[in-house]
Write a protein that holds these residues in place. Structure first.
Motif, PDB file in Angstrom:
ATOM      1  N   PRO A 255       0.719  -1.206  -0.040  1.00  0.00           N
ATOM      2  CA  PRO A 255       0.086   0.120  -0.140  1.00  0.00           C
ATOM      3  C   PRO A 255       0.798   1.325   0.053  1.00  0.00           C
ATOM      4  O   PRO A 255       1.992   1.221   0.421  1.00  0.00           O
ATOM      5  N   PRO A 256       0.572   2.348  -0.623  1.00  0.00           N
ATOM      6  CA  PRO A 256      -1.041   2.744  -1.047  1.00  0.00           C
ATOM      7  C   PRO A 256      -1.017   2.538  -2.542  1.00  0.00           C
ATOM      8  O   PRO A 256      -1.537   3.113  -3.154  1.00  0.00           O
ATOM      9  N   LEU A 257      -0.312   1.695  -2.938  1.00  0.00           N
ATOM     10  CA  LEU A 257      -0.272   1.395  -4.783  1.00  0.00           C
ATOM     11  C   LEU A 257      -1.319   0.387  -5.082  1.00  0.00           C
ATOM     12  O   LEU A 257      -2.164  -0.275  -4.139  1.00  0.00           O
ATOM     13  N   THR A 258      -1.519   0.374  -6.454  1.00  0.00           N
ATOM     14  CA  THR A 258      -2.904  -0.313  -7.027  1.00  0.00           C
ATOM     15  C   THR A 258      -2.691  -1.729  -6.613  1.00  0.00           C
ATOM     16  O   THR A 258      -3.759  -2.580  -6.515  1.00  0.00           O
ATOM     17  N   GLY A 259      -1.399  -2.286  -6.540  1.00  0.00           N
ATOM     18  CA  GLY A 259      -1.438  -3.976  -6.287  1.00  0.00           C
ATOM     19  C   GLY A 259      -2.001  -4.219  -4.959  1.00  0.00           C
ATOM     20  O   GLY A 259      -2.346  -5.399  -4.682  1.00  0.00           O
ATOM     21  N   PHE A 260      -2.170  -3.351  -3.992  1.00  0.00           N
ATOM     22  CA  PHE A 260      -2.613  -3.847  -2.725  1.00  0.00           C
ATOM     23  C   PHE A 260      -4.072  -3.850  -2.658  1.00  0.00           C
ATOM     24  O   PHE A 260      -4.469  -4.978  -2.117  1.00  0.00           O
ATOM     25  N   MET A 261      -4.708  -3.382  -3.616  1.00  0.00           N
ATOM     26  CA  MET A 261      -6.272  -3.604  -3.632  1.00  0.00           C
ATOM     27  C   MET A 261      -6.795  -5.125  -3.996  1.00  0.00           C
ATOM     28  O   MET A 261      -7.497  -5.421  -3.152  1.00  0.00           O
ATOM     29  N   PRO A 262      -6.408  -5.812  -4.967  1.00  0.00           N
ATOM     30  CA  PRO A 262      -6.834  -7.083  -4.822  1.00  0.00           C
ATOM     31  C   PRO A 262      -6.483  -7.839  -3.720  1.00  0.00           C
ATOM     32  O   PRO A 262      -7.285  -8.749  -3.231  1.00  0.00           O
ATOM     33  N   LYS A 263      -5.163  -8.067  -3.534  1.00  0.00           N
ATOM     34  CA  LYS A 263      -4.831  -8.776  -2.166  1.00  0.00           C
ATOM     35  C   LYS A 263      -5.936  -8.259  -0.900  1.00  0.00           C
ATOM     36  O   LYS A 263      -6.132  -9.024  -0.181  1.00  0.00           O
ATOM     37  N   TRP A 264      -5.762  -7.143  -0.634  1.00  0.00           N
ATOM     38  CA  TRP A 264      -6.641  -6.708   0.399  1.00  0.00           C
ATOM     39  C   TRP A 264      -8.146  -7.212   0.176  1.00  0.00           C
ATOM     40  O   TRP A 264      -8.633  -7.812   1.322  1.00  0.00           O
ATOM     41  N   PHE A 265      -8.719  -6.981  -0.740  1.00  0.00           N
ATOM     42  CA  PHE A 265     -10.027  -7.705  -1.093  1.00  0.00           C
ATOM     43  C   PHE A 265     -10.335  -9.284  -0.596  1.00  0.00           C
ATOM     44  O   PHE A 265     -11.016  -9.672  -0.264  1.00  0.00           O
ATOM     45  N   ILE A 266      -9.129  -9.890  -1.451  1.00  0.00           N
ATOM     46  CA  ILE A 266      -9.248 -11.145  -1.256  1.00  0.00           C
ATOM     47  C   ILE A 266      -8.803 -11.832   0.111  1.00  0.00           C
ATOM     48  O   ILE A 266      -9.642 -12.942   0.529  1.00  0.00           O
ATOM     49  N   LEU A 267      -7.831 -11.043   1.061  1.00  0.00           N
ATOM     50  CA  LEU A 267      -7.778 -11.640   2.222  1.00  0.00           C
ATOM     51  C   LEU A 267      -9.043 -11.209   3.172  1.00  0.00           C
ATOM     52  O   LEU A 267      -9.329 -12.122   3.919  1.00  0.00           O
ATOM     53  N   GLN A 268      -9.534 -10.218   2.882  1.00  0.00           N
ATOM     54  CA  GLN A 268     -10.854  -9.824   3.759  1.00  0.00           C
ATOM     55  C   GLN A 268     -11.803 -10.893   3.264  1.00  0.00           C
ATOM     56  O   GLN A 268     -12.401 -11.264   4.205  1.00  0.00           O
ATOM     57  N   GLU A 269     -11.986 -11.443   1.955  1.00  0.00           N
ATOM     58  CA  GLU A 269     -13.132 -12.367   1.688  1.00  0.00           C
ATOM     59  C   GLU A 269     -12.802 -13.634   2.234  1.00  0.00           C
ATOM     60  O   GLU A 269     -13.692 -14.419   2.769  1.00  0.00           O
ATOM     61  N   LEU A 270     -11.405 -13.910   2.147  1.00  0.00           N
ATOM     62  CA  LEU A 270     -10.909 -15.267   2.894  1.00  0.00           C
ATOM     63  C   LEU A 270     -11.428 -15.216   4.348  1.00  0.00           C
ATOM     64  O   LEU A 270     -11.886 -16.297   5.064  1.00  0.00           O
ATOM     65  N   MET A 332      -1.885   3.920 -14.249  1.00  0.00           N
ATOM     66  CA  MET A 332      -2.960   3.016 -13.405  1.00  0.00           C
ATOM     67  C   MET A 332      -2.251   1.855 -12.427  1.00  0.00           C
ATOM     68  O   MET A 332      -3.054   1.226 -11.472  1.00  0.00           O
ATOM     69  N   ALA A 333      -1.288   1.514 -12.824  1.00  0.00           N
ATOM     70  CA  ALA A 333      -0.505   0.685 -11.812  1.00  0.00           C
ATOM     71  C   ALA A 333       0.059   1.121 -10.409  1.00  0.00           C
ATOM     72  O   ALA A 333       0.235   0.526  -9.622  1.00  0.00           O
ATOM     73  N   LEU A 334      -0.141   2.574 -10.481  1.00  0.00           N
ATOM     74  CA  LEU A 334       0.332   3.276  -9.187  1.00  0.00           C
ATOM     75  C   LEU A 334      -0.946   3.881  -8.261  1.00  0.00           C
ATOM     76  O   LEU A 334      -0.634   3.932  -7.266  1.00  0.00           O
ATOM     77  N   GLY A 335      -2.050   4.185  -9.217  1.00  0.00           N
ATOM     78  CA  GLY A 335      -2.776   5.095  -8.593  1.00  0.00           C
ATOM     79  C   GLY A 335      -4.240   4.769  -8.502  1.00  0.00           C
ATOM     80  O   GLY A 335      -5.098   5.556  -8.181  1.00  0.00           O
ATOM     81  N   LEU A 336      -4.754   3.398  -8.476  1.00  0.00           N
ATOM     82  CA  LEU A 336      -5.977   3.046  -8.429  1.00  0.00           C
ATOM     83  C   LEU A 336      -6.607   2.634  -7.281  1.00  0.00           C
ATOM     84  O   LEU A 336      -7.633   2.486  -7.037  1.00  0.00           O
ATOM     85  N   LEU A 337      -5.803   2.808  -6.027  1.00  0.00           N
ATOM     86  CA  LEU A 337      -6.466   2.423  -4.694  1.00  0.00           C
ATOM     87  C   LEU A 337      -7.396   3.444  -4.361  1.00  0.00           C
ATOM     88  O   LEU A 337      -8.391   2.834  -3.942  1.00  0.00           O
ATOM     89  N   PRO A 338      -7.070   4.668  -4.364  1.00  0.00           N
ATOM     90  CA  PRO A 338      -8.327   5.610  -3.837  1.00  0.00           C
ATOM     91  C   PRO A 338      -9.564   5.334  -4.522  1.00  0.00           C
ATOM     92  O   PRO A 338     -10.678   5.656  -4.047  1.00  0.00           O
ATOM     93  N   VAL A 339      -9.662   4.845  -5.681  1.00  0.00           N
ATOM     94  CA  VAL A 339     -10.785   4.691  -6.393  1.00  0.00           C
ATOM     95  C   VAL A 339     -11.154   2.970  -6.264  1.00  0.00           C
ATOM     96  O   VAL A 339     -12.121   2.655  -7.031  1.00  0.00           O
ATOM     97  N   ALA A 340     -10.850   2.311  -5.297  1.00  0.00           N
ATOM     98  CA  ALA A 340     -11.148   0.925  -5.195  1.00  0.00           C
ATOM     99  C   ALA A 340     -12.653   0.804  -5.206  1.00  0.00           C
ATOM    100  O   ALA A 340     -13.025  -0.196  -5.812  1.00  0.00           O
ATOM    101  N   PRO A 341     -13.387   1.256  -4.579  1.00  0.00           N
ATOM    102  CA  PRO A 341     -14.792   1.119  -4.238  1.00  0.00           C
ATOM    103  C   PRO A 341     -15.559   1.318  -5.912  1.00  0.00           C
ATOM    104  O   PRO A 341     -16.187   0.334  -6.153  1.00  0.00           O
ATOM    105  N   THR A 342     -15.100   2.103  -6.669  1.00  0.00           N
ATOM    106  CA  THR A 342     -15.561   2.252  -7.892  1.00  0.00           C
ATOM    107  C   THR A 342     -15.294   1.152  -8.857  1.00  0.00           C
ATOM    108  O   THR A 342     -16.118   0.599  -9.652  1.00  0.00           O
ATOM    109  N   VAL A 343     -14.028   0.603  -8.544  1.00  0.00           N
ATOM    110  CA  VAL A 343     -13.557  -0.250  -9.400  1.00  0.00           C
ATOM    111  C   VAL A 343     -14.097  -1.468  -9.168  1.00  0.00           C
ATOM    112  O   VAL A 343     -14.579  -2.265 -10.185  1.00  0.00           O
ATOM    113  N   VAL A 344     -14.481  -1.724  -7.910  1.00  0.00           N
ATOM    114  CA  VAL A 344     -15.231  -3.064  -7.350  1.00  0.00           C
ATOM    115  C   VAL A 344     -16.644  -3.059  -7.975  1.00  0.00           C
ATOM    116  O   VAL A 344     -17.121  -3.939  -8.363  1.00  0.00           O
TER     117      VAL A 344
END
Length: 348
Positions: A255-270, A332-344
């Motif tokens: 964090p706070p880069l884009t790559g944190f987003m999928p890992k964060w959501f996957i760990l939360q779902e698990l 896109m690889a650096l700055g998509l984390l702030p818009v994570a709810p929109t992306v999901v």
């Protein structure tokens, strides 16, 4: 390569993937996968280098084996159930064979051995196609048939891939092999959440494509294929290397880069699904991957190559490469984390 031939091959790549996306019939899906394989083989062998020819031969044999197993398993399923539809996968043997073949196609551990060797023999642009576009069609089939697979088998594949992808890249000096192990680890993250939340698999695949494209295009622009070559690039273009280091950290899921987003959501779902032990192992395995990304960042930004000149170089070699796609993918690889709810929301 002749531009008309190149256009035909790239169109065939698109056609094969689209055919597999659109099909609900196993024979049509198999045809799409075969068109995909046959279209990329000339692109892989275009430089006529022994390493490229060797990588092409390995890739063709592996993909042909996987396609043969898919055809055999789907025929077996059709013989037992009476239909070729992907939804009706009731035979456990055929289902397991199809999962093994698709895992071989995308490079999931323990069927991953071909991936680093093949990627090492290719140039960076063909390697980019192999690491991103060629994953789409097999993954579409895995997602479509995911409910028929054994959840324990998917979890085992995911955990093995993340652990192998993390540990395999630790002692590598070749950047293409490091990116191959990175790809194996990311595939594990996608597979482990597949039965619980398929939309998160799709999100992880999308983010992986963005980050891997940025990484490959960065290496192409800097003409770097070894870790040692990165150490000389900082003095030439510090800003470029700073963004490249951030792209690699994004691939590692920091964090706070884009790559944190999928890992964060996957760990939360698990954790929501009552699998805290699996989530813990995944998080620890991600730290192993992060180590070799940090090693690359150290080589890029914190080491200076030995030189005797005391003055700065007054000139720079002008490149004729197009850098617009790299700029787009890097942002896109650096700055998509702030818009994570929109992306999901868009993915769901």
């Amino acid at each position: 390569m002749n531009p008309y031939v190149l256009a035909t091959l790239l169109s065939s790549l698109g056609l094969g993937t689209t055919l597999t996306f659109a099909s609900s019939h196993w024979l049509l899906a198999w045809m799409g996968l075969e068109i995909n394989t046959l279209a990329i083989v000339p692109l892989m062998a275009q430089h006529h280098h022994p390493r490229a020819v060797e990588a092409t031969t390995k890739y063709f044999l592996i993909q042909a084996t996987a396609a043969a197993v898919i055809l055999f398993a789907s025929t077996t399923n059709a013989w037992i159930t009476g239909e070729w539809n992907m939804v009706n996968m009731s035979d456990p043997v055929a289902t397991t064979m199809i999962l093994a073949a698709l895992s071989l196609k995308v490079g999931l551990a323990p069927m991953h051995f071909w991936m680093p060797e093949v990627l090492q023999g290719l140039d960076l642009l063909t390697g980019l196609i192999l690491s991103t576009w060629q994953k789409l069609a097999p993954f579409a089939l895995i997602i479509q048939t995911s409910q028929a697979f054994d959840p324990l088998l998917l979890t085992a594949l995911g955990l093995t891939s993340v652990l192998v992808g993390g540990s395999g890249g630790l002692n590598q000096t070749q950047l293409r092999k490091i990116l191959a192990y990175s790809s194996i680890a990311h595939m594990g993250w996608m597979v482990i959440i597949l039965q619980h939340a398929p939309h998160l698999t799709f999100l992880a695949l999308l983010m992986y494509i963005l980050m891997t494209s940025a990484a490959f295009l960065t290496l192409k622009l800097s003409y770097a294929t070894k870790v040692g070559a990165l150490a000389t690039t900082w003095s030439k273009s510090p800003l470029f290397m700073a963004t490249a280091a951030l792209v690699l950290l994004s691939l590692g899921g920091l964090p706070p880069l884009t790559g944190f987003m999928p890992k964060w959501f996957i760990l939360q779902e698990l954790a929501k699904q009552g699998l805290p032990l699996t989530a813990t192992v995944m998080a620890l395995a991600a730290l192993i991957s992060l180590y070799f990304y940090l090693r690359l960042c150290y080589a890029m930004t914190l080491t200076v190559s030995p030189n005797t000149a005391t003055s700065t170089t007054p000139w720079r070699t002008q490149t004729n490469q197009v850098s617009t796609p790299l700029a787009l993918f890097t942002v896109m690889a650096l700055g998509l984390l702030p818009v994570a709810p929109t992306v999901v929301a868009l993915v769901i």
